[in-house]
Design a protein around this motif. Structure first.
Motif, PDB file in Angstrom:
ATOM      1  N   GLN A 177       0.828  -1.208   0.000  1.00 16.03           N
ATOM      2  CA  GLN A 177       0.000   0.000   0.000  1.00 16.03           C
ATOM      3  C   GLN A 177       0.861   1.257   0.000  1.00 16.03           C
ATOM      4  N   LEU A 178       1.906   1.255   0.823  1.00 14.57           N
ATOM      5  CA  LEU A 178       2.801   2.412   0.865  1.00 14.57           C
ATOM      6  C   LEU A 178       3.575   2.531  -0.444  1.00 14.57           C
ATOM      7  N   GLN A 179       3.990   1.402  -1.006  1.00 16.82           N
ATOM      8  CA  GLN A 179       4.682   1.437  -2.287  1.00 16.82           C
ATOM      9  C   GLN A 179       3.805   2.088  -3.350  1.00 16.82           C
ATOM     10  N   GLN A 180       2.531   1.779  -3.330  1.00 17.13           N
ATOM     11  CA  GLN A 180       1.599   2.375  -4.285  1.00 17.13           C
ATOM     12  C   GLN A 180       1.520   3.894  -4.091  1.00 17.13           C
ATOM     13  N   LEU A 181       1.478   4.346  -2.831  1.00 18.60           N
ATOM     14  CA  LEU A 181       1.467   5.788  -2.556  1.00 18.60           C
ATOM     15  C   LEU A 181       2.755   6.453  -3.044  1.00 18.60           C
ATOM     16  N   LEU A 182       3.879   5.809  -2.778  1.00 20.49           N
ATOM     17  CA  LEU A 182       5.164   6.360  -3.217  1.00 20.49           C
ATOM     18  C   LEU A 182       5.225   6.444  -4.744  1.00 20.49           C
ATOM     19  N   ASP A 183       4.715   5.424  -5.411  1.00 19.36           N
ATOM     20  CA  ASP A 183       4.696   5.423  -6.879  1.00 19.36           C
ATOM     21  C   ASP A 183       3.792   6.524  -7.413  1.00 19.36           C
ATOM     22  N   ARG A 184       2.593   6.641  -6.869  1.00 22.25           N
ATOM     23  CA  ARG A 184       1.611   7.630  -7.353  1.00 22.25           C
ATOM     24  C   ARG A 184       2.058   9.068  -7.130  1.00 22.25           C
ATOM     25  N   THR A 185       2.793   9.292  -6.054  1.00 20.73           N
ATOM     26  CA  THR A 185       3.222  10.659  -5.737  1.00 20.73           C
ATOM     27  C   THR A 185       4.563  11.021  -6.365  1.00 20.73           C
ATOM     28  N   GLY A 186       5.244  10.044  -6.955  1.00 20.15           N
ATOM     29  CA  GLY A 186       6.560  10.284  -7.536  1.00 20.15           C
ATOM     30  C   GLY A 186       7.696  10.195  -6.538  1.00 20.15           C
ATOM     31  N   LEU A 187       7.384   9.947  -5.284  1.00 21.12           N
ATOM     32  CA  LEU A 187       8.434   9.861  -4.268  1.00 21.12           C
ATOM     33  C   LEU A 187       9.299   8.617  -4.433  1.00 21.12           C
ATOM     34  N   ALA A 188       8.767   7.581  -5.052  1.00 25.30           N
ATOM     35  CA  ALA A 188       9.561   6.368  -5.269  1.00 25.30           C
ATOM     36  C   ALA A 188      10.757   6.663  -6.170  1.00 25.30           C
ATOM     37  N   GLU A 189      10.618   7.634  -7.055  1.00 28.84           N
ATOM     38  CA  GLU A 189      11.722   8.013  -7.934  1.00 28.84           C
ATOM     39  C   GLU A 189      12.740   8.895  -7.218  1.00 28.84           C
ATOM     40  N   LEU A 190      12.291   9.648  -6.226  1.00 26.32           N
ATOM     41  CA  LEU A 190      13.157  10.574  -5.502  1.00 26.32           C
ATOM     42  C   LEU A 190      13.911   9.887  -4.363  1.00 26.32           C
ATOM     43  N   LEU A 191      13.226   9.018  -3.643  1.00 25.22           N
ATOM     44  CA  LEU A 191      13.802   8.338  -2.492  1.00 25.22           C
ATOM     45  C   LEU A 191      14.345   6.983  -2.919  1.00 25.22           C
ATOM     46  N   ALA A 192      15.280   6.455  -2.167  1.00 18.10           N
ATOM     47  CA  ALA A 192      15.825   5.125  -2.449  1.00 18.10           C
ATOM     48  C   ALA A 192      14.958   4.105  -1.721  1.00 18.10           C
ATOM     49  N   VAL A 193      14.090   3.441  -2.460  1.00 16.52           N
ATOM     50  CA  VAL A 193      13.214   2.424  -1.880  1.00 16.52           C
ATOM     51  C   VAL A 193      13.841   1.066  -2.145  1.00 16.52           C
ATOM     52  N   VAL A 194      14.205   0.380  -1.065  1.00 13.23           N
ATOM     53  CA  VAL A 194      14.837  -0.933  -1.174  1.00 13.23           C
ATOM     54  C   VAL A 194      13.746  -1.986  -1.091  1.00 13.23           C
ATOM     55  N   ARG A 195      13.582  -2.727  -2.164  1.00 15.35           N
ATOM     56  CA  ARG A 195      12.573  -3.792  -2.199  1.00 15.35           C
ATOM     57  C   ARG A 195      13.257  -5.109  -1.867  1.00 15.35           C
ATOM     58  N   ALA A 196      12.560  -5.975  -1.180  1.00 22.91           N
ATOM     59  CA  ALA A 196      13.127  -7.274  -0.802  1.00 22.91           C
ATOM     60  C   ALA A 196      13.587  -8.036  -2.029  1.00 22.91           C
ATOM     61  N   SER A 197      12.923  -7.858  -3.153  1.00 20.72           N
ATOM     62  CA  SER A 197      13.296  -8.573  -4.376  1.00 20.72           C
ATOM     63  C   SER A 197      14.565  -8.015  -4.999  1.00 20.72           C
ATOM     64  N   ASP A 198      15.024  -6.842  -4.549  1.00 16.52           N
ATOM     65  CA  ASP A 198      16.248  -6.259  -5.099  1.00 16.52           C
ATOM     66  C   ASP A 198      17.463  -7.095  -4.732  1.00 16.52           C
ATOM     67  N   GLY A 199      17.351  -7.857  -3.648  1.00 13.68           N
ATOM     68  CA  GLY A 199      18.429  -8.773  -3.294  1.00 13.68           C
ATOM     69  C   GLY A 199      19.578  -8.155  -2.528  1.00 13.68           C
ATOM     70  N   ASP A 200      19.919  -6.900  -2.765  1.00 14.71           N
ATOM     71  CA  ASP A 200      21.074  -6.294  -2.111  1.00 14.71           C
ATOM     72  C   ASP A 200      20.617  -5.414  -0.959  1.00 14.71           C
ATOM     73  N   LEU A 201      20.529  -6.010   0.208  1.00 11.74           N
ATOM     74  CA  LEU A 201      20.094  -5.266   1.394  1.00 11.74           C
ATOM     75  C   LEU A 201      21.271  -4.980   2.316  1.00 11.74           C
ATOM     76  N   ARG A 202      22.493  -5.127   1.820  1.00 16.02           N
ATOM     77  CA  ARG A 202      23.663  -4.907   2.663  1.00 16.02           C
ATOM     78  C   ARG A 202      23.678  -3.525   3.299  1.00 16.02           C
ATOM     79  N   ALA A 203      23.251  -2.506   2.566  1.00 21.51           N
ATOM     80  CA  ALA A 203      23.295  -1.145   3.091  1.00 21.51           C
ATOM     81  C   ALA A 203      22.307  -0.958   4.240  1.00 21.51           C
ATOM     82  N   THR A 204      21.346  -1.864   4.399  1.00 19.23           N
ATOM     83  CA  THR A 204      20.394  -1.726   5.478  1.00 19.23           C
ATOM     84  C   THR A 204      20.805  -2.505   6.706  1.00 19.23           C
ATOM     85  N   GLY A 205      21.944  -3.117   6.687  1.00 19.44           N
ATOM     86  CA  GLY A 205      22.453  -3.766   7.871  1.00 19.44           C
ATOM     87  C   GLY A 205      22.302  -5.233   7.796  1.00 19.44           C
TER      88      GLY A 205
END
Length: 114
Positions: free
Chosen positions: A86-114
């Protein structure tokens, strides 16, 4: 059903990076807490902020605004992890997903998140 209070747990990952783990609702009443916590970390020299949203039940427009304020106050984009569909949909609709770095579990590289 009453709104859930927001708690923010801060973990320093290194001198320039901190993770903020949010639990509860991020809304009009609680968004100032996130803005304040992010500003304090920026004053302490944190350049990279990782915001874990996996335990956030609700995020409204005030929460989105808090992300934007935290982003604009720094030199690098904030990273959002644990984003619900639901939040991902809000971020996409508002354009914030393009501005902020959204790390998706499917991206595989979560090293930067600890």
């Amino acid at each position: 059903m009453p709104a859930q209070l927001l708690t923010i747990e801060v973990s320093r990952l290194d001198a320039a990076t901190a993770r903020l783990t949010l639990t509860g609702d991020l809304d009009f009443d609680t968004a100032p807490q996130l803005i304040s916590a992010a500003a304090e970390l920026r004053r302490e020299g944190c350049q990279q902020l990782v915001i874990d949203l996996s335990a956030v039940g609700l995020c409204d427009s005030s929460g989105l605004s808090a992300f934007l304020v935290a982003h604009r106050a720094g030199t690098s984009p904030i990273r959002l992890t644990g984003v619900s569909p639901q939040l991902q949909q809000l971020l996409d609709r508002t354009g914030l997903a393009e501005l902020l770095a959204v790390v998706r579990a499917s991206d595989g590289d979560l090293r930067a998140t600890g």
